[in-house]
Every structure is written in C-alpha cells, then in structure tokens.
Scaffold this motif. Structure first.
Motif, PDB file in Angstrom:
ATOM      1  N   ASN A   1      57.457  41.846  35.512  1.00  0.00           N
ATOM      2  CA  ASN A   1      56.503  40.769  35.760  1.00  0.00           C
ATOM      3  C   ASN A   1      56.899  39.582  34.891  1.00  0.00           C
TER       4      ASN A   1
ATOM      5  N   HIS B   1      59.196  40.057  39.596  1.00  0.00           N
ATOM      6  CA  HIS B   1      58.154  39.150  40.095  1.00  0.00           C
ATOM      7  C   HIS B   1      58.301  37.897  39.260  1.00  0.00           C
TER       8      HIS B   1
ATOM      9  N   PHE C   1      53.840  39.462  48.767  1.00  0.00           N
ATOM     10  CA  PHE C   1      55.028  39.170  47.976  1.00  0.00           C
ATOM     11  C   PHE C   1      56.155  38.831  48.937  1.00  0.00           C
TER      12      PHE C   1
END
Length: 115
Positions: A5, A63, A112
C-alpha cells in the motif's frame, strides 16, 4: 500474494475484500518513517525516496497513489503491477444556521485498475 500500500490512505474493508478476491491476501504497509517520507515528497528528493521504498519492500503488486511525479516514477520503474483505486466522489452541501455551507465529500470505491 502480497500488495504494498504505497499511498497516504488506509484501505477500506471494501478495498481489502476486492484485493483478496484478486488474490492479494496480504497488505504490506509502509513503516512510520517511510509513510512520513511518502507523504512529504518534493521535486528534489522524490526519486531517492521512491528508490529506497522499492528496494526495501517486496510485494507482488503495488497500490500506488500520491505525489504525481512519484507515482509515474514508481509505475514506470516497478517490475510488478501497479494499481490505482478509482472512487466516485459525491459532494454533499449542507446550509448551516450561521449561513455558511458545510461541504463534505463521500467517496465510493468502484474498483482497482492497472496503471
């Protein structure tokens, strides 16, 4: 599989569930020092910060969100897929008793997508 992340945001339960459905069952978070560095990127140092993070954290995907030059740099340099979270943003304006307007944004995660 693991996903890093690399953003200034905490993933929502809905986002974590979607990632899990895509096979990313472990979210790797930046440590406090790296999270602070990622949140304070500037033109003179962002490449160094990005290089340090890419060398330090190992994951099967990233991400990626944040300082635009850094996200482009990471997306181009990374050897793993980089994903961004797309959200619908709805503005709710509420008139207040004093005549001011309370403006709030409600974000709805819609998926996503790969850079």
């Amino acid at each position: 599989m693991k996903i890093l992340n690399l953003s200034n945001h905490t993933l929502t339960l809905e986002q974590i569930n979607e990632l899990d459905q895509q096979g990313y069952n472990e979210v790797v978070e930046l440590d406090q020092e790296d999270k602070k560095a990622w949140g304070q990127l500037v033109p003179d140092t962002y490449k160094e910060v990005c290089d340090n993070i890419l060398a330090k954290y190992k994951a099967d995907a990233i991400h990626l969100a944040g300082f635009p030059p850094a996200t482009v740099y990471v997306a181009l340099k990374s050897t793993v897929p980089c994903l961004y979270a797309y959200s619908e943003r709805n503005c709710v304006e509420t008139p207040m008793p004093d005549g001011s307007i309370d403006k709030r944004y409600i974000f709805k995660h819609l998926g996503f997508y790969r850079y």
